[in-house]
Design an enzyme around this catalytic site. Structure first.
Site, PDB file in Angstrom:
ATOM      1  CB  THR A 151      23.449  -8.716  79.788  1.00  0.00           C
ATOM      2  OG1 THR A 151      22.937  -7.944  78.746  1.00  0.00           O
ATOM      3  CG2 THR A 151      24.905  -8.363  80.024  1.00  0.00           C
ATOM      4  CB  THR A 189      22.128  -7.214  83.361  1.00  0.00           C
ATOM      5  OG1 THR A 189      21.416  -7.209  84.599  1.00  0.00           O
ATOM      6  CG2 THR A 189      23.251  -8.228  83.444  1.00  0.00           C
ATOM      7  N   GLY A 190      20.718  -4.813  81.996  1.00  0.00           N
ATOM      8  CA  GLY A 190      19.566  -3.911  81.910  1.00  0.00           C
ATOM      9  C   GLY A 190      19.807  -2.837  80.867  1.00  0.00           C
ATOM     10  NE  ARG A 205      21.814  -0.609  72.473  1.00  0.00           N
ATOM     11  CZ  ARG A 205      21.926  -1.394  73.540  1.00  0.00           C
ATOM     12  NH1 ARG A 205      22.402  -2.600  73.428  1.00  0.00           N
ATOM     13  NH2 ARG A 205      21.560  -0.963  74.724  1.00  0.00           N
ATOM     14  N   GLY A 228      25.807  -1.333  73.169  1.00  0.00           N
ATOM     15  CA  GLY A 228      25.257  -1.123  74.515  1.00  0.00           C
ATOM     16  C   GLY A 228      26.340  -0.787  75.515  1.00  0.00           C
ATOM     17  N   GLY A 258      21.225  -0.478  78.810  1.00  0.00           N
ATOM     18  CA  GLY A 258      22.600  -0.025  78.657  1.00  0.00           C
ATOM     19  C   GLY A 258      22.732   1.473  78.455  1.00  0.00           C
TER      20      GLY A 258
HETATM   21  N1  ASP Z   1      22.818  -4.130  79.040  1.00  0.00           N
HETATM   22  C1  ASP Z   1      22.513  -4.732  77.788  1.00  0.00           C
HETATM   23  C2  ASP Z   1      22.561  -3.706  76.721  1.00  0.00           C
HETATM   24  O1  ASP Z   1      22.057  -2.625  76.916  1.00  0.00           O
HETATM   25  C3  ASP Z   1      21.178  -5.377  77.690  1.00  0.00           C
HETATM   26  C4  ASP Z   1      20.678  -6.087  78.877  1.00  0.00           C
HETATM   27  O2  ASP Z   1      21.371  -6.322  79.833  1.00  0.00           O
HETATM   28  O3  ASP Z   1      19.511  -6.438  78.854  1.00  0.00           O
HETATM   29  O4  ASP Z   1      23.066  -4.004  75.663  1.00  0.00           O
END
Ligand code: ASP
Length: 354
Positions: free
Chosen positions: A207, A258-259, A235, A237, A261
């Site tokens: 992201t 990010t991370g 899905r 996020g 979601g």
């Molecule tokens: N935040 C993003 C999601 O959950 C994924 C990511 O940032 O790795 O879709």
């Protein structure tokens, strides 16, 4: 990209002139906001003077420079950061966003993006859009040309095509091979023969989130992603959710993430981070307090033996006065920033030591 930025803007201007599209009010028509007391008050009528800063996830190291150069030349902050994230969206080697993003479990790339424009208090978002490499620009088009904030799935794709974006296959050969490897090792009892190669199955948490504040204190934020690798089709996020993937209030600042979601959505965490800044916390303290809330909202199955989340989540923030921060649940994270000292990666604050 479907349309070049120039074509997009030219066409928009032509349509607006012809009366087909709503005219976007200028910040001056809406009244320039006055800085909140918590982030450096300015007297009514006195123009706000701050410092331009762009902050993003680490993969935005090229983009923060592009966005910073643009805002210092007077480009609108949202246009500038979208130009910044377009670099990752169009880079086939960034497998966490746009072209080349890792697909869902059926091998289809589904993208999420959202943005907010502080000066005009507007937002736009697309969720689960297919075949369009630059969902950040589609999110901005939703904001600029519709009375809606969010479009999803087939409707978002149709809208993008109507706006002149071009459809393309976003699944690169590299991402297709990663997906096939994941698929073949899913279940030893299925009909796909397991590969015996040593290649590690690639999962992205990627992201790109980018936030900017200009010298006059105008703020914008954008987040764009291909989401979790091999997700269940459909899905959605955090990235396209206003208040989760990013949030911006021109009186206070912006934050994005990010991370994982799913953890962010439950805490409305980007909104929360901006609210903590509104209450007077510096960006770093606001992000740490936000991470504490995320940890507190974590369901037991996702906690380790020490009661800590088993996932990571990262936040990035700017305040109206140009202060900025990045913070992660676990130590070791970095984020990108660009100001008068140039683009660089800095260490993120963290809640837990790894
Ligand atoms: N935040 C993003 C999601 O959950 C994924 C990511 O940032 O790795 O879709």
């Amino acid at each position: 990209m479907s349309v070049s930025r120039r074509e997009f803007l030219e066409r928009s201007a032509a349509l607006t002139a012809a009366g087909f599209l709503p005219r976007v009010p200028s910040p001056d028509e809406l009244g320039r906001p006055i800085a909140a007391g918590a982030v450096g008050a300015s007297a009514i009528g006195v123009p706000f003077r701050g410092r331009p800063v762009v902050v993003s996830s680490a993969n935005g190291i090229r983009g923060v420079k592009v966005a910073y150069d643009q805002i210092t030349k007077g480009t609108d902050p949202l246009d500038a950061i979208i130009a910044g994230v377009n670099i990752q969206e169009l880079d086939p080697d960034d497998q966490s966003v746009g072209l080349g993003g890792l697909p869902n479990e059926e091998g289809i790339v589904q993208l999420d993006a959202s943005c907010m424009h502080g000066p005009t208090k507007r937002a736009g978002s697309v969720a689960g859009i297919e075949d369009i490499a630059t969902p950040s620009l589609v999110a901005k088009a939703v904001m600029d040309y519709t009375d809606h904030v969010m479009l999803a799935g087939a409707g978002a794709r149709k809208f993008a095509l109507a706006m002149g974006f071009k459809a393309q296959n976003l699944l690169t050969e590299k991402s297709r091979q990663d997906w096939m490897r994941w698929k073949s090792r899913l279940n030893a009892g299925d009909f796909w023969l397991d590969h015996n190669d040593d290649i590690k199955i690639k999962f992205t948490t990627g992201t790109i989130n980018m936030n900017a504040v200009t010298a006059t204190g105008d703020i914008a934020s954008v987040t764009t992603t291909s989401g979790m690798a091999y997700k269940i089709p459909g899905r959605i996020g955090d990235s396209p959710i206003i208040g989760a993937g990013q949030y911006c209030d021109n009186l206070v600042g912006a934050a994005g993430s990010t991370g994982r979601g799913e953890a962010n959505i439950k805490a409305c965490a980007s909104f929360l981070a901006v609210e903590f800044m509104r209450q007077g916390l510096a960006p770093e303290a606001a992000l740490i307090k936000t991470l504490e809330r995320v940890a507190a909202m974590t369901e037991p199955r996702l906690l380790d033996a020490n009661g800590r989340p088993k996932f990571d989540l990262e936040f990035y923030a700017v305040a109206k006065d140009g202060r900025y921060a990045g913070a992660t649940l676990y130590s070791g994270g970095r984020f990108a920033v660009c100001d008068e000292k140039g683009p660089r990666l800095e260490s993120a604050a963290f809640l837990f030591k790894r």
